[in-house]
Design a protein around this motif. Structure first.
Motif, PDB file in Angstrom:
ATOM      1  N   LEU A   1      41.973  73.719  18.716  1.00 30.22           N
ATOM      2  CA  LEU A   1      41.944  72.403  19.370  1.00 30.22           C
ATOM      3  C   LEU A   1      42.857  71.418  18.648  1.00 30.22           C
ATOM      4  O   LEU A   1      43.549  70.617  19.284  1.00 30.22           O
ATOM      5  CB  LEU A   1      40.511  71.870  19.427  1.00 30.22           C
ATOM      6  N   THR A   2      42.862  71.453  17.325  1.00 33.78           N
ATOM      7  CA  THR A   2      43.709  70.536  16.558  1.00 33.78           C
ATOM      8  C   THR A   2      45.186  70.820  16.803  1.00 33.78           C
ATOM      9  O   THR A   2      45.972  69.899  17.033  1.00 33.78           O
ATOM     10  CB  THR A   2      43.391  70.651  15.056  1.00 33.78           C
ATOM     11  N   PHE A   3      45.576  72.087  16.758  1.00 31.85           N
ATOM     12  CA  PHE A   3      46.987  72.430  16.959  1.00 31.85           C
ATOM     13  C   PHE A   3      47.442  72.197  18.394  1.00 31.85           C
ATOM     14  O   PHE A   3      48.616  71.986  18.649  1.00 31.85           O
ATOM     15  CB  PHE A   3      47.254  73.873  16.536  1.00 31.85           C
ATOM     16  N   SER A   4      46.502  72.202  19.338  1.00 35.06           N
ATOM     17  CA  SER A   4      46.880  71.927  20.726  1.00 35.06           C
ATOM     18  C   SER A   4      47.024  70.431  20.992  1.00 35.06           C
ATOM     19  O   SER A   4      47.487  70.025  22.048  1.00 35.06           O
ATOM     20  CB  SER A   4      45.862  72.540  21.694  1.00 35.06           C
ATOM     21  N   GLY A   5      46.605  69.589  20.000  1.00 34.37           N
ATOM     22  CA  GLY A   5      46.763  68.146  20.144  1.00 34.37           C
ATOM     23  C   GLY A   5      45.542  67.440  20.695  1.00 34.37           C
ATOM     24  O   GLY A   5      45.544  66.228  20.868  1.00 34.37           O
TER      25      GLY A   5
END
Length: 189
Positions: free
Chosen positions: A33-37
């Motif tokens: 979720l973090t890397f997807s923004g």
């Protein structure tokens, strides 16, 4: 010749792998979720300040009524709630300012962690209303906060500023003081 694995040993290894998967799954999901923004959306009542501003780094000068300069970086961690009144602050404006000061009081033992700063011309009855008991009265000497000041008469907007001088939230004119109180209780613990 390979010896068949002990069923008890195989069962124990499977349990260990399942336990590891239970702990690893949330970490992997959070990373994805973090890397997807994606960022969680809170239910704050104030509007976030974009682009983020740091008043200490900008050297935003505020002179308080005793002639001193406002220190954005407090000696101990304290947030600052800035009230920016529109023209002709009268009954409705004073009512909102009173509710903002009451929101500070509801913080109980954490009330000293919030400083109240009123910028602009004080209301006519500021002395009689006890405003000076709760608010530090000051002036934005360079007018750098003029964009946040409401233009409607008898209205007030507010800015919540972190103890390092970073502006966190804007409460536009007509905001709900109860929502501000709830936000303060979440932020100041």
């Amino acid at each position: 010749m390979n010896k068949p694995a002990n069923p008890t040993l195989r069962h124990s290894r499977l349990k260990l792998l399942l336990i590891m998967a239970v702990f690893a799954a949330p970490i992997i999901a959070a990373a994805l979720l973090t890397f997807s923004g994606w960022q969680p959306i809170g239910k704050a009542n104030g509007q976030p300040i974009f682009p983020q501003r740091n008043f200490a780094d900008e050297h935003l000068r505020v002179q308080v009524s005793d002639g001193q300069w406002w220190a954005w970086r407090a000696t101990e961690p304290q947030l600052t709630l800035i009230a920016l009144a529109g023209p002709d602050c009268a009954a409705r404006c004073i009512d909102t300012l009173t509710k903002m000061a009451a929101a500070r009081i509801t913080l109980n033992r954490n009330a000293p962690r919030l400083r109240l700063l009123y910028l602009g011309t004080p209301p006519v009855d500021a002395g009689q209303d006890g405003m000076k008991n709760y608010w530090a009265l000051g002036t934005d000497t360079d007018g750098k906060l003029a964009g946040y000041r409401p233009s409607e008469p008898d209205s007030v907007a507010a800015l919540l500023v972190e103890s390092n001088g970073t502006a966190l939230s804007l409460y536009s004119a007509g905001f709900d003081p109860t929502g501000l109180r709830k936000d303060l209780q979440k932020v100041i613990r």
